[in-house]
Design a protein around this motif. Structure first.
Motif, short mmCIF file in Angstrom:
data_model
loop_
_atom_site.label_atom_id
_atom_site.label_comp_id
_atom_site.label_asym_id
_atom_site.label_seq_id
_atom_site.Cartn_x
_atom_site.Cartn_y
_atom_site.Cartn_z
N LEU A 28 -95.55 -21.65 -10.45
CA LEU A 28 -95.62 -20.37 -11.15
C LEU A 28 -94.26 -19.73 -11.31
N GLU A 29 -93.27 -20.28 -10.61
CA GLU A 29 -91.93 -19.72 -10.72
C GLU A 29 -90.97 -20.78 -11.29
N MET A 30 -90.09 -21.34 -10.49
CA MET A 30 -89.07 -22.23 -11.05
C MET A 30 -89.56 -23.66 -11.26
N HIS A 31 -90.65 -24.03 -10.61
CA HIS A 31 -91.33 -25.32 -10.86
C HIS A 31 -90.38 -26.51 -10.74
N ALA A 32 -89.73 -26.61 -9.59
CA ALA A 32 -88.77 -27.69 -9.36
C ALA A 32 -89.48 -29.04 -9.25
N SER A 33 -88.76 -30.09 -9.57
CA SER A 33 -89.29 -31.45 -9.43
C SER A 33 -88.82 -32.11 -8.14
N ARG A 34 -88.00 -31.39 -7.37
CA ARG A 34 -87.59 -31.89 -6.06
C ARG A 34 -87.37 -30.71 -5.12
N GLU A 35 -87.39 -31.00 -3.83
CA GLU A 35 -87.12 -29.97 -2.82
C GLU A 35 -85.61 -29.66 -2.79
N PRO A 36 -85.26 -28.39 -2.65
CA PRO A 36 -83.84 -28.07 -2.45
C PRO A 36 -83.38 -28.54 -1.07
N THR A 37 -82.13 -28.93 -0.98
CA THR A 37 -81.56 -29.35 0.31
C THR A 37 -81.23 -28.12 1.15
N ARG A 38 -81.00 -28.35 2.43
CA ARG A 38 -80.61 -27.24 3.30
C ARG A 38 -79.28 -26.65 2.84
N ARG A 39 -78.35 -27.48 2.42
CA ARG A 39 -77.05 -26.93 1.96
C ARG A 39 -77.25 -26.06 0.72
N GLU A 40 -78.10 -26.49 -0.19
CA GLU A 40 -78.35 -25.68 -1.38
C GLU A 40 -78.96 -24.33 -1.02
N LEU A 41 -79.89 -24.35 -0.10
CA LEU A 41 -80.51 -23.10 0.32
C LEU A 41 -79.51 -22.20 1.05
N ASP A 42 -78.65 -22.81 1.86
CA ASP A 42 -77.60 -22.03 2.54
C ASP A 42 -76.62 -21.45 1.52
N ALA A 43 -76.32 -22.23 0.49
CA ALA A 43 -75.40 -21.75 -0.54
C ALA A 43 -75.99 -20.55 -1.27
N LEU A 44 -77.27 -20.62 -1.61
CA LEU A 44 -77.92 -19.49 -2.26
C LEU A 44 -77.91 -18.25 -1.36
N ALA A 45 -78.16 -18.46 -0.07
CA ALA A 45 -78.14 -17.34 0.87
C ALA A 45 -76.75 -16.72 0.97
N GLU A 46 -75.73 -17.55 1.02
CA GLU A 46 -74.37 -17.03 1.11
C GLU A 46 -74.00 -16.25 -0.16
N PHE A 47 -74.41 -16.75 -1.31
CA PHE A 47 -74.13 -16.02 -2.55
C PHE A 47 -74.87 -14.68 -2.56
N GLN A 48 -76.14 -14.69 -2.16
CA GLN A 48 -76.91 -13.45 -2.17
C GLN A 48 -76.33 -12.42 -1.20
N ALA A 49 -75.71 -12.90 -0.14
CA ALA A 49 -75.10 -11.98 0.82
C ALA A 49 -73.93 -11.21 0.22
N THR A 50 -73.41 -11.67 -0.90
CA THR A 50 -72.30 -10.97 -1.57
C THR A 50 -72.79 -9.89 -2.53
N LEU A 51 -74.09 -9.78 -2.73
CA LEU A 51 -74.65 -8.86 -3.73
C LEU A 51 -74.85 -7.48 -3.11
N THR A 52 -73.80 -6.71 -3.10
CA THR A 52 -73.85 -5.38 -2.50
C THR A 52 -74.21 -4.34 -3.55
N VAL A 53 -74.68 -3.21 -3.08
CA VAL A 53 -75.12 -2.13 -3.97
C VAL A 53 -73.91 -1.35 -4.47
N PRO A 54 -73.73 -1.22 -5.78
CA PRO A 54 -72.62 -0.40 -6.28
C PRO A 54 -72.85 1.07 -5.96
N ALA A 55 -71.77 1.78 -5.67
CA ALA A 55 -71.88 3.20 -5.32
C ALA A 55 -72.37 4.01 -6.52
#
Length: 365
Positions: free
Chosen positions: A171-198
């Protein structure tokens, strides 16, 4: 129970459309709404519907986290950003979600940077914690690293688990394979940079009103709680649940009688089969992320997407969020969200002027 509250005449929507009348009345007459049972628990725990991923590999989101160096974490941020915008990284197939049906999508398709890393829409997603399907508003990713657990029902303890669910769900991205742990860690690290603008004082909010609003936000008041979650005589403030520097307590809370539609989407259900509800969202960046609530029902009544709220209006399939920014957020807060908490949910009894002060404080976050 999806609740929309508007000041406009004849638009007070408190009927849960998907809930049968008999079931609804049984909840109203329950002797103790403080422990409202989920009527379908544990019936759905063994149900495996058509929208479960059928992938050969296993879920890597719970694998042990590697010990990345600071340099490696910098590399992960760059990798995560590329993955976040990629429509091909996991061999995505056309999505089966109604709002994005037939589209090959990325994380950014719904978490759109142009709209506060959300899209202002309510999507059919699944499987969720207790049901195969649920209508859920796209949450913002601004400041997301500090707001665990994830998902409106708190089903995912980590960003890795949350991302993995969206990637593999048909119902969402409908991947044809499982993401690897490194890929998931990379997404988490990128999301950690998404701070709220003042927020910009004088442009996005009134600082004088906001200062008064903060006092109201943090000062406990006697409330009447129809859910029974807070005992009679309790004093509650907005800050009771929207607590701490990230304005969330990380806990589930209920709505009016129960939270969510008990037959379709009760939110989190405890191990004893009672409904806990939906987890407290952060308020940071709220001016950028209308509409509100788990089902998007706390929206701007003037928005073109708002047909009985919830992002199902005439432009919703065109991905038109119906407006964006502080003015839209202010209308949603004053005509929908704050009046709901002020009357139906808690009976705070704020005056209209006090509600206006509260709105400006929320817009300042």
């Amino acid at each position: 129970m999806s609740v929309g509250w508007f000041r406009r005449p004849n638009v007070l929507l408190t009927v849960p459309l998907a809930l049968g009348a008999a079931a609804f009345l049984s909840f109203l007459s329950a002797p103790s709404r403080a422990a409202t049972p989920d009527p379908l628990n544990p019936v759905f725990k063994a149900v495996h519907g058509p929208f479960r991923p059928q992938l050969g590999d296993r879920d890597h989101s719970q694998d042990p986290a590697p010990a990345y160096s600071d340099e490696e974490r910098g590399q992960l941020v760059a990798e995560g950003k590329e993955l976040f915008f990629s429509r091909t990284a996991w061999g995505q197939k056309p999505s089966e979600g109604p709002m994005v049906r037939g589209q090959t999508i990325s994380c950014a398709s719904c978490h759109d940077p142009a709209f506060g890393f959300t899209d202002g829409l309510t999507h059919l997603v699944g499987p969720v914690r207790e049901r195969e399907l649920a209508r859920r508003q796209t949450p913002t990713l601004l400041g997301v690293a500090n707001t665990a657990p994830y998902g409106w029902d708190g089903r995912n303890p980590t960003l890795q688990a949350q991302a993995r669910g969206a990637i593999v769900s048909p119902l969402e991205m409908h991947a044809s394979r499982e993401p690897t742990r490194r890929e998931l860690d990379a997404l988490a690290e990128f999301q950690a940079t998404l701070t709220v603008p003042a927020a910009v004082p004088g442009k996005e909010y009134d600082p004088v009103r906001a200062a008064r609003g903060e006092v109201l936000f943090r000062t406990p008041r006697p409330v009447t709680d129809p859910t029974g979650e807070f005992p009679a005589g309790s004093k509650v403030a907005c800050a009771t649940c929207h607590a701490g520097p990230f304005f969330t307590d990380g806990k589930a809370h209920r709505g009016v009688v129960v939270s969510g539609d008990p037959l379709v989407d009760p939110g989190e259900v405890r191990s004893d089969g009672t409904i806990a509800g939906f987890h407290t969202p952060t308020l940071l960046g709220l001016r950028l992320t209308a509409p509100y609530f788990h089902d998007g029902s706390g929206g701007d009544p003037t928005a073109p997407t708002n047909l009985f709220s919830g992002g199902v209006g005439r432009h919703s399939l065109d991905r038109d969020p119906g407006g964006h920014g502080a003015a839209v957020a202010r209308r949603a807060l004053l005509d929908d969200v704050l009046p709901f908490y002020n009357t139906v949910r808690f009976g705070f009894r704020f005056t209209d002027d006090e509600l206006a002060d509260l709105a400006e404080f929320l817009l300042s976050l």
